[in-house]
Enzyme design. Structure first.
Site, PDB file in Angstrom:
ATOM      1  N   GLY A  12       0.367  -1.063  -0.089  1.00  0.00           N
ATOM      2  CA  GLY A  12      -0.221  -0.332   0.194  1.00  0.00           C
ATOM      3  C   GLY A  12       0.725   1.098   0.354  1.00  0.00           C
ATOM      4  N   SER A  13       2.168   0.896  -0.458  1.00  0.00           N
ATOM      5  CA  SER A  13       2.600   2.205  -0.831  1.00  0.00           C
ATOM      6  C   SER A  13       2.010   3.296  -1.902  1.00  0.00           C
ATOM      7  CB  SER A  13       3.700   2.194  -0.542  1.00  0.00           C
ATOM      8  OG  SER A  13       4.734   1.872  -1.930  1.00  0.00           O
ATOM      9  N   ASN A  14       1.247   2.906  -2.386  1.00  0.00           N
ATOM     10  CA  ASN A  14       1.825   3.918  -3.458  1.00  0.00           C
ATOM     11  C   ASN A  14      -0.072   4.159  -2.990  1.00  0.00           C
ATOM     12  OD1 ASN A  14       2.433   4.656  -5.896  1.00  0.00           O
ATOM     13  ND2 ASN A  14       2.661   2.714  -6.285  1.00  0.00           N
ATOM     14  N   LYS A  91      -5.317  -8.300  -8.670  1.00  0.00           N
ATOM     15  CA  LYS A  91      -5.845  -9.502  -9.421  1.00  0.00           C
ATOM     16  C   LYS A  91      -6.707  -8.370 -11.074  1.00  0.00           C
ATOM     17  CE  LYS A  91     -10.205 -11.796  -8.408  1.00  0.00           C
ATOM     18  NZ  LYS A  91     -10.028 -13.376  -9.130  1.00  0.00           N
ATOM     19  N   ASN A 107      -4.499   2.569 -13.468  1.00  0.00           N
ATOM     20  CA  ASN A 107      -3.532   2.145 -13.494  1.00  0.00           C
ATOM     21  C   ASN A 107      -2.345   2.830 -12.657  1.00  0.00           C
ATOM     22  OD1 ASN A 107      -2.700  -0.015 -11.628  1.00  0.00           O
ATOM     23  ND2 ASN A 107      -2.579  -1.280 -13.896  1.00  0.00           N
ATOM     24  N   HIS A 109       1.554   0.777 -13.683  1.00  0.00           N
ATOM     25  CA  HIS A 109       2.160  -0.066 -14.019  1.00  0.00           C
ATOM     26  C   HIS A 109       4.247   0.608 -13.462  1.00  0.00           C
ATOM     27  CE1 HIS A 109       2.795  -3.848 -15.680  1.00  0.00           C
ATOM     28  NE2 HIS A 109       3.956  -3.196 -16.397  1.00  0.00           N
ATOM     29  N   ASP A 150      -2.919  -4.367 -18.810  1.00  0.00           N
ATOM     30  CA  ASP A 150      -1.885  -2.574 -19.219  1.00  0.00           C
ATOM     31  C   ASP A 150      -2.261  -2.465 -20.699  1.00  0.00           C
ATOM     32  OD1 ASP A 150      -1.557  -3.351 -16.937  1.00  0.00           O
ATOM     33  OD2 ASP A 150       0.319  -4.650 -17.432  1.00  0.00           O
ATOM     34  N   GLU A 179       7.066   6.470  -8.977  1.00  0.00           N
ATOM     35  CA  GLU A 179       5.493   6.372  -8.854  1.00  0.00           C
ATOM     36  C   GLU A 179       4.526   7.047  -7.994  1.00  0.00           C
ATOM     37  OE1 GLU A 179       4.672   2.080  -7.849  1.00  0.00           O
ATOM     38  OE2 GLU A 179       6.429   1.620  -9.051  1.00  0.00           O
TER      39      GLU A 179
END
Length: 196
Positions: A12-14, A91, A107, A109, A150, A179
């Site tokens: 959960g760092s982002n 997921k 999202n 990546h 993606d 990020e």
């Protein structure tokens, strides 16, 4: 001010970086919920600390696929948001969720898509592949989520040089640092563009 929901599976760092920016006033948004498929992950701890409602929805809680999808959509019905943010959610989203929020799911990546994206490219696997291909640069990509992994429209990228002595872990750490900065900025910019 716009509303976001977050989906995460890991540390959960982002997620924390985004919530911190909201708390500091840099990102004028409200986080309405965290959905996780891993009830014991670090993201849940961050959500609890900040008083953000947590929904654990997974194959364990909902073994039937139709019930699983229904439970995910129910959260969005109960707590409507402008954007759904994937922050290390491991997921594939069901098509019903993507269709429910077209061009509203983001999202991040850890490679410069379209390189090193798609099935199997997650976590350290991405950075291992970057090094194996002798790339000179990598970096995060923020993109919209589509039905193909993606493959959604790219909103932002930031290049990070690959050093000669890099390991997958050292490259991952440098990309992750970027990020944490690019994601909240892109959420802000994209969220504001939707309100115009």
């Amino acid at each position: 001010m716009f509303k976001i929901g977050v989906m995460a599976s890991g540390g959960g760092s982002n997620f924390k970086a985004i919530i911190d920016r909201i708390g500091e006033g840099d990102l004028e948004a409200q986080c309405k919920f965290l959905i996780t498929n891993n009830g014991g992950c670090g993201a849940v701890n961050h959500a609890t600390t900040y008083g953000i409602p947590v929904y654990h929805i997974s194959g364990k809680t909902h073994p039937d696929e139709a019930e699983y999808e229904k439970a995910l959509c129910a959260v969005l019905d109960e707590r409507p948001v402008d954007l759904l943010i994937l922050a290390g959610y491991m997921k594939k989203l069901p098509d019903c969720l993507v269709e429910k929020m077209p061009d509203r799911i983001l999202n991040i990546h850890p490679s410069l898509l379209p390189k090193f994206g798609g099935k199997g490219f997650w976590g350290l696997h991405v950075h291992e592949a970057v090094l194996a291909a002798h790339e000179t640069e990598s970096g995060p990509t923020v993109h919209l989520v589509s039905s193909e992994i993606d493959q959604g429209r790219i909103l932002a990228q930031r290049k990070v040089p690959v050093m000669p002595d890099d390991t997958p872990a050292s490259l991952q750490a440098r990309v992750l640092e970027q990020e944490h900065d690019i994601y909240w900025r892109t959420i802000k910019e994209y969220g504001e563009s939707l309100q115009k």
